[in-house]
Design a protein around this motif. Structure first.
Motif, PDB file in Angstrom:
ATOM      1  N   THR A 350       7.576  -0.454  11.203  1.00  0.00           N
ATOM      2  CA  THR A 350       6.975  -0.744  12.284  1.00  0.00           C
ATOM      3  C   THR A 350       6.973   0.425  13.387  1.00  0.00           C
ATOM      4  OG1 THR A 350       7.690  -3.080  12.218  1.00  0.00           O
ATOM      5  CG2 THR A 350       6.958  -2.366  14.355  1.00  0.00           C
ATOM      6  N   GLU A 351       7.894   1.127  13.475  1.00  0.00           N
ATOM      7  CA  GLU A 351       8.032   2.194  14.422  1.00  0.00           C
ATOM      8  C   GLU A 351       7.064   3.376  13.845  1.00  0.00           C
ATOM      9  OE1 GLU A 351      11.739   0.003  14.748  1.00  0.00           O
ATOM     10  OE2 GLU A 351      10.553   0.787  13.066  1.00  0.00           O
ATOM     11  N   MET A 352       7.019   3.479  12.837  1.00  0.00           N
ATOM     12  CA  MET A 352       6.188   4.800  12.075  1.00  0.00           C
ATOM     13  C   MET A 352       5.902   4.318  10.532  1.00  0.00           C
ATOM     14  SD  MET A 352       9.380   5.461  12.323  1.00  0.00           S
ATOM     15  CE  MET A 352      10.957   6.018  11.677  1.00  0.00           C
ATOM     16  N   ASN A 353       4.786   3.811  10.628  1.00  0.00           N
ATOM     17  CA  ASN A 353       4.352   3.246   9.262  1.00  0.00           C
ATOM     18  C   ASN A 353       3.466   4.003   8.615  1.00  0.00           C
ATOM     19  OD1 ASN A 353       3.821   0.649   7.791  1.00  0.00           O
ATOM     20  ND2 ASN A 353       1.842   0.389   8.503  1.00  0.00           N
ATOM     21  N   TYR A 354       3.595   3.693   7.373  1.00  0.00           N
ATOM     22  CA  TYR A 354       2.634   4.324   6.149  1.00  0.00           C
ATOM     23  C   TYR A 354       2.991   5.750   5.980  1.00  0.00           C
ATOM     24  CZ  TYR A 354      -0.750   2.104   3.361  1.00  0.00           C
ATOM     25  OH  TYR A 354      -1.339   1.418   2.284  1.00  0.00           O
ATOM     26  N   VAL A 355       4.268   6.267   5.867  1.00  0.00           N
ATOM     27  CA  VAL A 355       4.492   7.638   5.976  1.00  0.00           C
ATOM     28  C   VAL A 355       4.685   8.065   4.747  1.00  0.00           C
ATOM     29  CG1 VAL A 355       5.306   7.898   8.478  1.00  0.00           C
ATOM     30  CG2 VAL A 355       6.837   7.066   6.770  1.00  0.00           C
ATOM     31  N   VAL A 356       5.275   7.354   3.638  1.00  0.00           N
ATOM     32  CA  VAL A 356       5.759   7.735   2.317  1.00  0.00           C
ATOM     33  C   VAL A 356       5.129   6.896   1.282  1.00  0.00           C
ATOM     34  CG1 VAL A 356       7.378   8.039   0.601  1.00  0.00           C
ATOM     35  CG2 VAL A 356       7.834   8.876   2.971  1.00  0.00           C
ATOM     36  N   GLY A 357       4.866   7.536  -0.042  1.00  0.00           N
ATOM     37  CA  GLY A 357       4.305   6.856  -0.922  1.00  0.00           C
ATOM     38  C   GLY A 357       3.438   7.583  -1.957  1.00  0.00           C
ATOM     39  N   ASN A 358       2.700   6.804  -3.091  1.00  0.00           N
ATOM     40  CA  ASN A 358       2.246   7.405  -4.140  1.00  0.00           C
ATOM     41  C   ASN A 358       0.592   7.217  -4.052  1.00  0.00           C
ATOM     42  OD1 ASN A 358       4.437   8.497  -5.830  1.00  0.00           O
ATOM     43  ND2 ASN A 358       4.986   6.088  -5.835  1.00  0.00           N
ATOM     44  N   CYS A 359       0.049   8.069  -4.705  1.00  0.00           N
ATOM     45  CA  CYS A 359      -1.533   7.831  -4.958  1.00  0.00           C
ATOM     46  C   CYS A 359      -1.723   8.267  -6.412  1.00  0.00           C
ATOM     47  CB  CYS A 359      -2.051   8.848  -3.847  1.00  0.00           C
ATOM     48  SG  CYS A 359      -4.080   8.900  -4.086  1.00  0.00           S
ATOM     49  N   GLN A 360      -1.836   7.439  -7.060  1.00  0.00           N
ATOM     50  CA  GLN A 360      -2.060   7.639  -8.470  1.00  0.00           C
ATOM     51  C   GLN A 360      -3.299   8.632  -8.931  1.00  0.00           C
ATOM     52  OE1 GLN A 360       0.236   6.594 -10.822  1.00  0.00           O
ATOM     53  NE2 GLN A 360       1.158   4.881  -9.524  1.00  0.00           N
ATOM     54  N   ALA A 361      -4.425   8.403  -8.177  1.00  0.00           N
ATOM     55  CA  ALA A 361      -5.634   9.197  -8.253  1.00  0.00           C
ATOM     56  C   ALA A 361      -5.693  10.525  -7.908  1.00  0.00           C
ATOM     57  CB  ALA A 361      -6.617   8.581  -7.479  1.00  0.00           C
ATOM     58  N   LEU A 362      -4.551  10.895  -7.103  1.00  0.00           N
ATOM     59  CA  LEU A 362      -4.561  12.446  -6.701  1.00  0.00           C
ATOM     60  C   LEU A 362      -3.261  13.135  -7.047  1.00  0.00           C
ATOM     61  CD1 LEU A 362      -6.493  12.320  -3.419  1.00  0.00           C
ATOM     62  CD2 LEU A 362      -7.369  13.001  -5.579  1.00  0.00           C
ATOM     63  N   TRP A 363      -2.126  12.403  -7.486  1.00  0.00           N
ATOM     64  CA  TRP A 363      -0.959  13.123  -7.849  1.00  0.00           C
ATOM     65  C   TRP A 363      -0.245  12.249  -8.726  1.00  0.00           C
ATOM     66  CZ3 TRP A 363      -1.400  12.304  -2.420  1.00  0.00           C
ATOM     67  CH2 TRP A 363      -0.515  11.474  -1.842  1.00  0.00           C
ATOM     68  N   PRO A 364       0.418  12.603  -9.640  1.00  0.00           N
ATOM     69  CA  PRO A 364       1.137  11.727 -10.608  1.00  0.00           C
ATOM     70  C   PRO A 364       2.414  10.822  -9.942  1.00  0.00           C
ATOM     71  CG  PRO A 364       1.162  14.048 -11.381  1.00  0.00           C
ATOM     72  CD  PRO A 364       0.684  14.158 -10.055  1.00  0.00           C
ATOM     73  N   ALA A 365       2.595  10.035 -10.098  1.00  0.00           N
ATOM     74  CA  ALA A 365       3.507   9.260  -9.595  1.00  0.00           C
ATOM     75  C   ALA A 365       4.716   8.987 -10.753  1.00  0.00           C
ATOM     76  CB  ALA A 365       3.050   7.566  -9.475  1.00  0.00           C
ATOM     77  N   ARG A 366       5.957   8.738  -9.946  1.00  0.00           N
ATOM     78  CA  ARG A 366       7.178   8.822 -11.086  1.00  0.00           C
ATOM     79  C   ARG A 366       7.598   7.333 -10.663  1.00  0.00           C
ATOM     80  NH1 ARG A 366      10.626  13.990  -9.345  1.00  0.00           N
ATOM     81  NH2 ARG A 366      11.909  13.318 -11.061  1.00  0.00           N
TER      82      ARG A 366
END
Length: 564
Positions: A350-366
């Motif tokens: 809540t304090e700092m949202n949406y900061v880390v994650g994956n994007c299959q379209a633009l970089w490979p996800a593990r």
């Protein structure tokens, strides 16, 4: 395999936050003028009521409500509670409140009287917009909430005293309104954290935080249909999430960013079920979704892989995000093979949202990883002293108040409401120029990929071994008899703690001694010998927060009480 554009995106990205910014204008006003007939909300409900609302309709209703709020004495900076489910009126309320410079305080329909009372008292809310279903709980505590002067009631319910029917309030007002100008740093939303340790804290979110969310939102939705350079152009993108619009996941990860890009979002007012999820996605042509792990687990158990994708539903999904808990490789594989899209895991608070994650379209996800810092955010794993950990070392996930270029990150909250001490404790130094702790443990690879290890208070030691519940829970979930699982420590004089699993059975399975042995052997064959659950207890349902997270704390306390 996607081309790895991660470093290129990060290096080139710069925040462009205007001095003046208002969520209502960004999410509705400009679309009501530019694409007035475009659909903003598809409404559907268990009662069978369905409707589609355009951006022009959303704006007119919000204008009427803004006028009504002013006539009821609501002013800039005042807190206005919103106790509503997913429905058109919820979006109207958020736009209207932002137009007058007030602060929206979303509250879950699941809150009982005590939870409502604490938040209403602590925030000093002056007005509440309440669905008739939540009215009894609010009436029970209203007399003790001295700042609360008026209640707007949405739905068919007789009103009393200082309550006012929604339709009556709006019909008495003009459909024209001139919004106030707000600065990007002005307060916009007050969201109370789940309160897993002590009383809930109100995180005050500024107008600019929506902009801070957008790089993560766009990336987790694979860019397609939510390209910032495409905004306003025709697209068939349709968004849906069962996430409650009263919490960060539903509001900042679904409703507001979808409206920011002028796209339609499906509002489902009803209970979640796997069957309904497939039905909604098929009937509305949903292309982008946010489904939390508990929802995906239910869908996976309802439609296990047989011949590939489920054949009952023709889905148009192009991107899928999940957050709240680790997905695990079993669910990851099912999403890829059954839904046709690999899931993009996301992490935020809540304090700092949406900061880390994956994007299959633009970089490979593990598979199984939390992903990497989204463009515009600087993320690291730190130790107790605030120093960055070496690759592979477990520490606490932290987000720096400044991005890699030294510029302020707009995603951050302004602070905890009336709790300066808690705000200070959240950071390793000055709040505007230091690391902000998350309370979540992870390890980080050399390329920045993060691997979740659990909440700091969920990890425990057994016979000297450090146990993270996520890996064991994920392993149990791969067994066909398990619908869901939670792992907690059981106090033990010899080992300090035993690994104990609470298991929710899948339909058609019986919880007996034979199954306990099967599940223990299942884990032993796949994980370290010290990780298998020494005790398994079958349970009807796991305790969950209103945001869909497993409350392991409740189960830990149960074990402590039993031991005592």
């Amino acid at each position: 395999m996607a081309e790895d554009l991660y470093e290129q995106l990060h290096a080139a990205f710069r925040w462009q936050v205007p001095e003046d910014f208002n969520i209502a204008e960004a999410c509705c006003g400009r679309w009501a003028r530019g694409t007035p007939k475009a659909t903003a909300i598809y409404f559907d409900s268990e009662s069978g009521c369905r409707a589609a609302y355009s951006y022009a309709q959303l704006q007119r209703a919000a204008n009427r409500l803004s006028n009504a709020l002013l006539n009821q004495g609501v002013r800039r900076g005042h807190r206005v509670a919103i106790v509503l489910p997913q429905r058109f009126e919820t979006a109207v309320a958020h736009i209207a409140i932002q137009q007058i410079g007030a602060v929206a305080m979303p509250l879950s329909m699941l809150f009982g009287a005590e939870a409502l009372e604490y938040r209403l008292q602590d925030s000093g809310a002056v007005l509440a917009i309440v669905a008739c279903e939540a009215l009894p709980a609010l009436r029970e505590v209203k007399a003790r909430c001295q700042a609360l002067r008026r209640v707007l009631v949405v739905g068919d319910s007789p009103v009393a005293g200082d309550e006012l029917p929604w339709m009556e309030a709006l019909q008495a007002e003009e459909a024209r309104f001139k919004p106030v100008a707000t600065k990007a740093g002005d307060p916009a939303i007050l969201i109370y954290t789940s309160g897993t340790t002590g009383n809930p804290k109100g995180a005050l979110i500024p107008q600019r935080a929506l902009l801070g969310n957008l790089t993560g939102f766009v990336a987790s939705q694979n860019w397609f249909g939510f390209d910032p350079f495409d905004a306003g152009k025709p697209t068939d993108a349709v968004f849906w999430s069962p996430a409650d619009w009263a919490w960060t996941g539903g509001l900042m990860d679904a409703l507001l960013p979808t409206l920011y890009f002028g796209r339609p979002i499906v509002a489902w007012q009803g209970r979640f079920s796997a069957a309904k999820a497939f039905e909604l996605m098929a009937s509305y042509g949903v292309t982008h979704a946010f489904l939390f792990p508990t929802a995906l687990k239910a869908m996976m158990k309802a439609h296990p892989l047989k011949d590939g994708r489920p054949k009952r539903h023709a889905l148009k999904l192009r991107a899928l995000m999940s957050a709240g808990e680790a997905v695990g490789d079993a669910v990851f594989a099912w999403c890829r093979d059954a839904l046709g899209v690999p899931v993009n895991e996301m992490f935020g608070q809540t304090e700092m949202n949406y900061v880390v994650g994956n994007c299959q379209a633009l970089w490979p996800a593990r598979p199984g990883s939390m992903g990497r810092a989204y463009p515009g955010h600087r993320v690291a794993v730190i130790d107790d002293a605030g120093r960055e950990c070496a690759p592979g070392e477990v520490g606490e996930v932290a987000v720096h108040a400044r991005d890699r270029h030294g510029e302020p990150d707009p995603v951050f909250f302004l602070g905890y409401w009336n709790n300066e001490a808690a705000t200070t404790a959240k950071f390793t130094g000055a709040p505007g120029d230091s690391w902000c702790r998350t309370g979540d443990l992870a390890r980080q690879d050399a390329d920045g990929t993060l691997w979740y290890e659990g909440r700091a208070d969920d990890v425990f030691k057994s016979a000297g071994y450090r146990i993270g519940p996520g890996e064991i829970e994920n392993c149990l979930l791969k067994h066909p008899a398990v619908a869901n699982a939670a792992v907690v420590p059981k106090p033990d004089a010899e080992r300090g703690a035993l690994v104990k699993a609470y298991v929710v059975l899948a339909e058609g399975h019986a919880g007996d001694a034979a199954l306990v042995t099967l599940l223990q052997d299942h884990v032993k064959a796949r994980l370290a010998p010290y990780e298998y659950p020494k005790e398994i207890e079958f349970i009807e349902a796991l305790p969950m927060t209103t945001t869909g997270k497993v409350q392991r704390r409740v189960l830990r306390l149960r074990e402590l009480e039993r031991a005592a």
